[in-house]
Design an enzyme around this catalytic site. Sequence first.
Site, mmCIF file in Angstrom:
data_model
loop_
_atom_site.group_PDB
_atom_site.id
_atom_site.type_symbol
_atom_site.label_atom_id
_atom_site.label_comp_id
_atom_site.label_asym_id
_atom_site.label_seq_id
_atom_site.Cartn_x
_atom_site.Cartn_y
_atom_site.Cartn_z
ATOM 1 N N GLY A 45 43.811 56.439 87.057
ATOM 2 C CA GLY A 45 44.106 55.471 88.107
ATOM 3 C C GLY A 45 43.255 54.222 88.092
ATOM 4 C CD GLU A 46 38.146 54.533 87.750
ATOM 5 O OE1 GLU A 46 37.520 54.943 88.741
ATOM 6 O OE2 GLU A 46 37.628 54.408 86.606
ATOM 7 C CD GLU A 98 57.210 56.186 85.645
ATOM 8 O OE1 GLU A 98 56.153 56.759 86.008
ATOM 9 O OE2 GLU A 98 57.507 56.009 84.449
ATOM 10 N N PRO A 123 42.314 55.914 76.358
ATOM 11 C CG PRO A 123 41.434 57.771 75.298
ATOM 12 C CD PRO A 123 41.124 56.770 76.362
ATOM 13 N NE ARG A 124 51.106 55.842 78.573
ATOM 14 C CZ ARG A 124 51.509 55.048 79.558
ATOM 15 N NH1 ARG A 124 50.716 54.095 80.004
ATOM 16 N NH2 ARG A 124 52.691 55.204 80.103
ATOM 17 C CG LEU A 129 54.912 43.542 82.933
ATOM 18 C CD1 LEU A 129 56.031 43.947 83.863
ATOM 19 C CD2 LEU A 129 55.114 42.136 82.425
ATOM 20 C CD GLU A 130 49.428 48.715 84.286
ATOM 21 O OE1 GLU A 130 48.705 48.900 83.283
ATOM 22 O OE2 GLU A 130 49.839 49.634 85.005
#
Length: 694
Positions: A312-313, A60, A267-268, A339-340
């Site tokens: 964060g990667e 977010e 993994p998420r 989208l990333e």
Amino acid sequence: MTFLYSLAAHLLRAVAWPTLWWLGRKTPEFRERWAERRARVDYPAAWQGGIVVHAVSMGEVIAATPIVEGLLAAHPGLPLVLTCTTPTASALIGERFGARAHHVYLPFDAPGAVRRFLAGTAPRLLLVMETELWPNLLRLAQERGTAVVVAGARLSERSARRYARVAWLSGRILADIDLLLVQDEATRARFLLLGAAPARVRVTGSPKFDIALPPDLQALAGRFGAMTAGRRVWLAASTHEGEEAAVLDTLDALRARWPSLLLVLVPRHPQRFDAVAALLDQRALRWQRRSALAEGEACAADAAVLLGDTMGELRAWYGAAEIAFVGGTLVERGGHSPLEAMPFGTPVLHGPHVFNFAEVFAALREAEAAVPVVDAGTLTAAVDRLLADPQAARAIGARARDWAGRQRGAADRSVKAIGALLAQLPPMVERREGGWVWRADAERLRDAGPAQLDPARWPRREPVDGSGRGSAWFVGGVADGRDGIEALLRHYRRGGWAGRLLGDRFAHRRAAATRALAEFALLRRLRAIGVAVPRPLLAGVRRSGLFDRGDILVERLAGARNLVRGLQDAPLPAATWQRIGEAIGRLHAAGADHRDLNAHNLLLVRDADAGEEIAIVDFDGCRARASGAWAEANLARLLRSLRKESALARRAGRDLHWDEARDWPPLLRGRDTVRAAAAAAGPTDRARASRWPV
């Protein structure tokens, strides 16, 4: 219901603290700054009076970045406070915005903590990213007159069904949102079915399309390319339990044909890193942890899997990979955003369960910009085909990148919508002194106070004709140094039998929930979205034993006469009745339940440009609500009022130029026209929605 939710929020805190402590085993930052989560900190005065932006976690915060940048540029004088709930999001906020914005954790959604937070930051506007909708936060923000905007909102069909099961809660949440900026038409339709007021829901698109690739991210993707030593890399991103096994089966099937192929498996959820590591240990292959590799160290040449166990990667891995599989789609989790991958032109594969982003995936498939699979077998075939034909893979990624480019602009549209709301939302001051709690429009009454609620303090005053209870005055002139005020001052009194017993006394309650301050807040909200109601200037409530007494001061509408007085003079043309219906339609489209909608509360206002316009007044006891049967009850109340006034006029031998068969149908047509337009297309342009000078 509000009490039960708040009780549950209190009880859940007993679970939250041990959870944070447990998460702190691997992320020590979870064990820090707990005072912020209880709002037991001193908020600097420099933070007050601006915008609070809440972005729950890293995703977010990333989505909010283009909107926050736009707000900083468009409103440089307003303080901006960014909140989140996770340490990684907190670190990203500091990295991206530094001293340009203030930062603190959002407290738990318990009433006391939320009140302390809102009192400390005193925001004019609260902006919530996506669907992080905390009921107490939204409700208490509205009670204090803070506008609430949700940006980048999306709602899947499955989530909509879940919200519908708790309509008592979701309806209250939606009523507390002033502006709901959604990603697509399907989301808007789902929110409307849940009861969102049509005038408050606008399609602006997803701000994630506006996210620029930061230079540090591009550099990290380049370092990952060096880390993988030029090998061919495919990425399994944000995977869930059950998907890792399918991905590893695909890898096993591909290794004979592509022996140097490297799978980067991310993994998420961080808490599953060890479980996935255990699964990898069960396989007859070499693997490594990303966290075990030093800066500049290359992955082992014989490693088949690199476990992405750092935070964060992920976005950088999309840039380093040749092919990407988006997780949460082979199992019924609804999938994660593709989208990333698009800025890098990386082709995306996905499973059948994409209901969280159904519209995006459908558009990508239509543009031949994504590859659907259904199981490990079709995933294997798709990865093999793209590895064998790099040119086709690049073409798929390029089509996705081009499609994403055409979707840009959501952040700019969101910033403009927020700016329009702020422009109609003057700064407000709230004070407590001498037994009073009062709020004032700081733009019109800079040094206001309870003295302006005493009619004797005004040099010009006259009782309002027809008020019935002697509790309202038109006041004006110079009052305590302020010029040019022309206002209506109303002292709240009870009606009916309660009025005979209690007069102007109301049972004591929290100040923000009293009629005076609630009406002040509601009028601000309605004006901000273009509904023709008077501008509130000052409202106050004072404690008297077990009771409260309240007053409100609103701007006088020059040249106005109420509908009854107008009907005593002459019949109204059908066009005026239609405009009355349109005004009611706009009120209802905004979700405002006027429970005392009667012929005295509709004003005919002479406007030099537009002719006769319609305003609606007297919102004592009214409230914002989710769509429902109350709108028809409002109309029924108005019809009873007109019939009553007609009967009273006949008994008194006076004329009231009201004919139900002639006048009521055009009113209904006007209401229905606005209602249909609002439901079909969202809020119209303010200039067309109302020519009232807001």
